[in-house]
Design an enzyme around this catalytic site. Structure first.
Site, mmCIF file in Angstrom:
data_model
loop_
_atom_site.group_PDB
_atom_site.id
_atom_site.type_symbol
_atom_site.label_atom_id
_atom_site.label_comp_id
_atom_site.label_asym_id
_atom_site.label_seq_id
_atom_site.Cartn_x
_atom_site.Cartn_y
_atom_site.Cartn_z
ATOM 1 N N TYR A 109 0.857 -1.193 0.000
ATOM 2 C CA TYR A 109 0.000 0.000 0.000
ATOM 3 C C TYR A 109 0.888 1.235 0.000
ATOM 4 O O TYR A 109 1.872 1.318 0.735
ATOM 5 C CB TYR A 109 -0.895 0.023 1.246
ATOM 6 C CG TYR A 109 -1.726 1.278 1.363
ATOM 7 C CD1 TYR A 109 -2.987 1.358 0.797
ATOM 8 C CD2 TYR A 109 -1.235 2.403 2.037
ATOM 9 C CE1 TYR A 109 -3.753 2.522 0.892
ATOM 10 C CE2 TYR A 109 -1.988 3.565 2.135
ATOM 11 C CZ TYR A 109 -3.238 3.620 1.563
ATOM 12 O OH TYR A 109 -3.981 4.767 1.644
ATOM 13 N N GLU A 197 -3.552 7.501 -4.138
ATOM 14 C CA GLU A 197 -3.481 6.207 -3.453
ATOM 15 C C GLU A 197 -3.278 5.088 -4.455
ATOM 16 O O GLU A 197 -3.980 5.025 -5.467
ATOM 17 C CB GLU A 197 -4.774 5.976 -2.662
ATOM 18 C CG GLU A 197 -4.801 4.674 -1.879
ATOM 19 C CD GLU A 197 -6.119 4.477 -1.155
ATOM 20 O OE1 GLU A 197 -6.118 4.531 0.084
ATOM 21 O OE2 GLU A 197 -7.151 4.278 -1.829
#
Length: 393
Positions: A109, A197
């Site tokens: 992530y 993101e």
């Protein structure tokens, strides 16, 4: 302003971030054609909506044949996907992204966002990607790595290396990781991005680093200098009332309640919504008509609020400083006459020429409920809403 995954990936690719081969499709036939154009024997068909958790909602399908791609496209196009981010109304899928399958070894992530409380850009990463980062932060906060970046200095090489090592990337991927991390930061800086993101950022079994999904959200206040970004807006993913409000220069946000609001000034609007909730009601919208609430602008605001079929009562709360209460009152009276309102209306005026404004409303002969204080206005609109509900039920 949000954009779709495929749009975010196109931007990231320009900054050196590696993405899987893919193509956009608006029809079933186009989806099949994209799979034929992409090398390999596994394809991923992804619904393009402005929401995360698409996979849990059935919006991402892995296909091994062109027939499966066709079936997936037929199932997704024109369908409303409901996720925990969209709410029960869901969002309509009008386009698909067909992407080459990726042989995944690990999922990571990585994100960048503006942290206004610290006046910094914050880089967030985790070696445990591919899952709900909020859930991970709550259950295992030590798995989240945060690095603050001073905007005047920018992202430094040692910070990029620190994040790369924290993600568990070894020396063989270090240069690629630094290029990816710095590319993301440059995209955020150059494009006035609020949130960038990548989840998941994957390490493949051939030891490549690929952005398998991407999300970008932009500062709407900067769109005047980002015409290319502004053109990426997909109005099918936005409340139609918000689109209509933007076209006439009004600030509107739809909410889940049933008490419509028309207020001038964002601060007063927030205070009014708080008072409505304190009185036991739920606001149906945030609507700031601004300082120049002319009769025409007032009527447009009324129509926007009442376009919500769930509205059972409406509150107009105006503090006239630059404006004048008598002008506002004239606009309210004209709007009520032209629209033929079918829900109770509470009006609270304060400020310049307030007595003249109240007289105009009193002399109109219209069934308008008036109030002098904000608390009184909130109580009366909630009471009016409750009476409507009682009659309907």
């Amino acid at each position: 302003m949000d954009i779709h995954e495929y749009q975010a990936k196109e931007i990231l690719a320009e900054y050196g971030i590696k993405i899987a081969e893919g193509g956009l499709a608006y029809t079933v036939e186009e989806a099949v054609q994209r799979s034929r154009e992409i090398d390999g024997n596994v394809w991923v068909v992804k619904a393009q909506i402005h929401s995360g958790a698409r996979g849990k909602a059935g919006g991402i399908k892995v296909c091994k044949t062109n027939d499966e791609v066709e079936a997936a496209a037929e199932a997704l196009l024109g369908r409303k996907l409901v996720t925990h981010q969209t709410g029960p109304a869901g969002k309509l899928c009008t386009r698909l992204y067909v992407e080459a399958g990726t042989d995944i070894d690990r999922e990571l992530y990585l994100s960048f966002m503006i942290d206004r409380s610290h006046e910094r850009v914050i880089m967030v990463g985790s070696a445990q990607g591919g899952m709900d980062i909020e859930h991970l932060a709550a259950t295992n906060p030590k798995a989240i790595i945060k690095i603050y970046i001073e905007p005047a200095v920018g992202l430094q090489d040692f910070q990029a290396r620190t994040m790369a090592f924290a993600l568990g990337l070894g020396e063989d991927l270090l240069n690629h990781a630094i290029k990816t991390i710095k590319g993301c930061y440059r995209a955020l800086r150059d494009m006035d991005v609020n949130i960038l993101e990548i989840n998941p950022l994957v390490v493949t079994k051939t030891n490549e680093l690929i952005a398998l999904d991407a999300k970008m959200s932009f500062d709407e206040n900067a769109l005047f200098r980002r015409h290319r970004i502004a053109e990426l807006r997909d109005t099918t993913q936005i409340d139609s009332r918000e689109v209509a409000a933007a076209e006439v220069g009004l600030s509107y946000v739809g909410l889940d309640g049933d008490i419509g609001c028309m207020i001038n000034g964002a601060g007063l609007a927030m205070a009014t919504m708080d008072m409505i909730k304190l009185a036991g009601g739920e606001p149906a919208n945030f609507l700031d008509v601004g300082g120049g609430a002319s009769a025409e602008r007032t009527e447009k605001a009324f129509r926007l609020v009442l376009a919500d079929a769930g509205v059972k009562a409406m509150l107009v709360n105006i503090f006239a400083g630059i404006n004048r209460c008598d002008w506002i009152a004239e606009g309210v009276v004209q709007a009520v006459k032209n629209i033929d309102m079918k829900v109770p209306l509470v009006v609270r005026l304060s400020g310049t020429n307030v007595e003249e404004g109240r007289k105009i409303i009193a002399d109109s002969g219209l069934p308008i409920i008036t109030a002098e204080t904000l608390a009184e206005a909130a109580e009366r609109v909630v009471q009016a809403r409750n009476e409507v509900v009682a009659k309907q039920g």
